[in-house]
Design a protein around this motif. Structure first.
Motif, PDB file in Angstrom:
ATOM      1  N   THR A 134       0.829  -1.197   0.000  1.00  0.00           N
ATOM      2  CA  THR A 134       0.000   0.000   0.000  1.00  0.00           C
ATOM      3  C   THR A 134       0.871   1.257   0.000  1.00  0.00           C
ATOM      4  OG1 THR A 134      -1.788  -1.151   1.122  1.00  0.00           O
ATOM      5  CG2 THR A 134      -1.788   1.246   1.276  1.00  0.00           C
ATOM      6  N   ALA A 135       1.914   1.241   0.808  1.00  0.00           N
ATOM      7  CA  ALA A 135       2.811   2.398   0.839  1.00  0.00           C
ATOM      8  C   ALA A 135       3.492   2.597  -0.511  1.00  0.00           C
ATOM      9  CB  ALA A 135       3.846   2.218   1.941  1.00  0.00           C
ATOM     10  N   ARG A 136       3.923   1.509  -1.115  1.00  0.00           N
ATOM     11  CA  ARG A 136       4.614   1.613  -2.410  1.00  0.00           C
ATOM     12  C   ARG A 136       3.658   2.089  -3.508  1.00  0.00           C
ATOM     13  NH1 ARG A 136       9.801  -0.265  -3.572  1.00  0.00           N
ATOM     14  NH2 ARG A 136      10.237   0.375  -5.677  1.00  0.00           N
ATOM     15  N   MET A 137       2.446   1.526  -3.533  1.00  0.00           N
ATOM     16  CA  MET A 137       1.473   1.953  -4.540  1.00  0.00           C
ATOM     17  C   MET A 137       1.039   3.391  -4.309  1.00  0.00           C
ATOM     18  SD  MET A 137      -0.973  -1.339  -5.368  1.00  0.00           S
ATOM     19  CE  MET A 137      -1.726  -1.363  -3.777  1.00  0.00           C
ATOM     20  N   GLY A 138       0.945   3.799  -3.041  1.00  0.00           N
ATOM     21  CA  GLY A 138       0.590   5.173  -2.743  1.00  0.00           C
ATOM     22  C   GLY A 138       1.636   6.149  -3.261  1.00  0.00           C
ATOM     23  N   ASN A 152       3.609   5.576  -5.876  1.00  0.00           N
ATOM     24  CA  ASN A 152       3.629   5.510  -7.334  1.00  0.00           C
ATOM     25  C   ASN A 152       2.387   6.113  -7.982  1.00  0.00           C
ATOM     26  OD1 ASN A 152       6.138   4.323  -7.415  1.00  0.00           O
ATOM     27  ND2 ASN A 152       5.323   2.248  -7.458  1.00  0.00           N
ATOM     28  N   MET A 153       1.207   5.808  -7.460  1.00  0.00           N
ATOM     29  CA  MET A 153      -0.003   6.246  -8.147  1.00  0.00           C
ATOM     30  C   MET A 153      -0.777   7.295  -7.360  1.00  0.00           C
ATOM     31  SD  MET A 153      -2.147   2.711  -7.692  1.00  0.00           S
ATOM     32  CE  MET A 153      -3.804   3.184  -8.049  1.00  0.00           C
ATOM     33  N   GLY A 154      -0.280   7.681  -6.217  1.00  0.00           N
ATOM     34  CA  GLY A 154      -0.975   8.682  -5.421  1.00  0.00           C
ATOM     35  C   GLY A 154      -2.010   8.029  -4.524  1.00  0.00           C
ATOM     36  N   TYR A 155      -2.247   8.646  -3.399  1.00  0.00           N
ATOM     37  CA  TYR A 155      -3.158   8.039  -2.432  1.00  0.00           C
ATOM     38  C   TYR A 155      -4.624   8.187  -2.844  1.00  0.00           C
ATOM     39  CZ  TYR A 155       0.832   7.192   0.514  1.00  0.00           C
ATOM     40  OH  TYR A 155       2.022   6.728   0.991  1.00  0.00           O
ATOM     41  N   SER A 188      -7.010   4.944  -2.939  1.00  0.00           N
ATOM     42  CA  SER A 188      -8.297   4.825  -2.256  1.00  0.00           C
ATOM     43  C   SER A 188      -9.401   4.429  -3.217  1.00  0.00           C
ATOM     44  CB  SER A 188      -8.660   6.089  -1.496  1.00  0.00           C
ATOM     45  OG  SER A 188      -8.330   7.224  -2.187  1.00  0.00           O
ATOM     46  N   ILE A 189      -9.322   4.874  -4.473  1.00  0.00           N
ATOM     47  CA  ILE A 189     -10.289   4.422  -5.483  1.00  0.00           C
ATOM     48  C   ILE A 189     -10.140   2.921  -5.714  1.00  0.00           C
ATOM     49  CG2 ILE A 189     -10.891   4.556  -7.934  1.00  0.00           C
ATOM     50  CD1 ILE A 189     -10.237   7.562  -7.766  1.00  0.00           C
ATOM     51  N   LEU A 190      -8.887   2.452  -5.779  1.00  0.00           N
ATOM     52  CA  LEU A 190      -8.630   1.020  -5.987  1.00  0.00           C
ATOM     53  C   LEU A 190      -9.176   0.189  -4.828  1.00  0.00           C
ATOM     54  CD1 LEU A 190      -7.151  -1.138  -7.731  1.00  0.00           C
ATOM     55  CD2 LEU A 190      -5.172  -0.730  -6.277  1.00  0.00           C
ATOM     56  N   TYR A 191      -8.891   0.601  -3.595  1.00  0.00           N
ATOM     57  CA  TYR A 191      -9.399  -0.142  -2.442  1.00  0.00           C
ATOM     58  C   TYR A 191     -10.923  -0.018  -2.327  1.00  0.00           C
ATOM     59  CZ  TYR A 191      -4.860  -1.466  -0.575  1.00  0.00           C
ATOM     60  OH  TYR A 191      -3.641  -2.041  -0.387  1.00  0.00           O
TER      61      TYR A 191
END
Length: 134
Positions: free
Chosen positions: A104-108, A110-113, A117-120
């Motif tokens: 989650t930290a890495r994806m945040g 790379n793609m922004g939080y 949050s849209i993904l989750y």
């Protein structure tokens, strides 16, 4: 167009990630074994206190009340298996949680939080829909 600089940057990042994953897995295995030993020591002390109280050992080993053979060996083996299974359960629940947090930290990053949050939110919504449909 090939960029050797980007290639070596990605390769270095992959190497660092591999080393970090190796350290985390080794630390998790060490922690699991440490938990097994500590839990087994405490549980063995408790069981031996109960086993030696009120002549329970004498009744089980000498008089064979309940037709139980090798009671001491059975207790040791059962304690070992129980503690190993309990510690393994701890490891199997802790590592996926750590993976989710790190991913989650890495994806945040790379793609922004907001995108994260849209993904989750999508995962949560699809889980609700699937549960309602089944």
């Amino acid at each position: 167009e090939r960029s050797w600089k980007k290639f070596f940057l990605v390769l270095g990042d992959f190497f660092v990630s591999g080393v970090a994953a190796s350290v985390v897995n080794s630390a998790l295995k060490y922690l699991t074994n440490s938990i097994t030993v500590a839990f087994r020591q405490r549980l063995t002390t408790y069981v031996h206190c109960r086993y030696l109280a009120d002549q329970a050992y004498y009744r089980a080993a000498v008089l064979r009340v309940g037709n139980l053979d090798n009671a001491d060996q059975r207790i040791v083996e059962d304690l070992h298996q129980f503690c190993a299974t309990a510690a393994d359960l701890f490891g199997r629940t802790f590592k996926p949680l750590l993976d989710v947090v790190l991913s989650t930290a890495r994806m945040g990053e790379n793609m922004g939080y907001g995108g994260l949050s849209i993904l989750y939110g999508y995962f949560l919504l699809s889980g609700v829909v699937i549960r309602a449909a089944s």
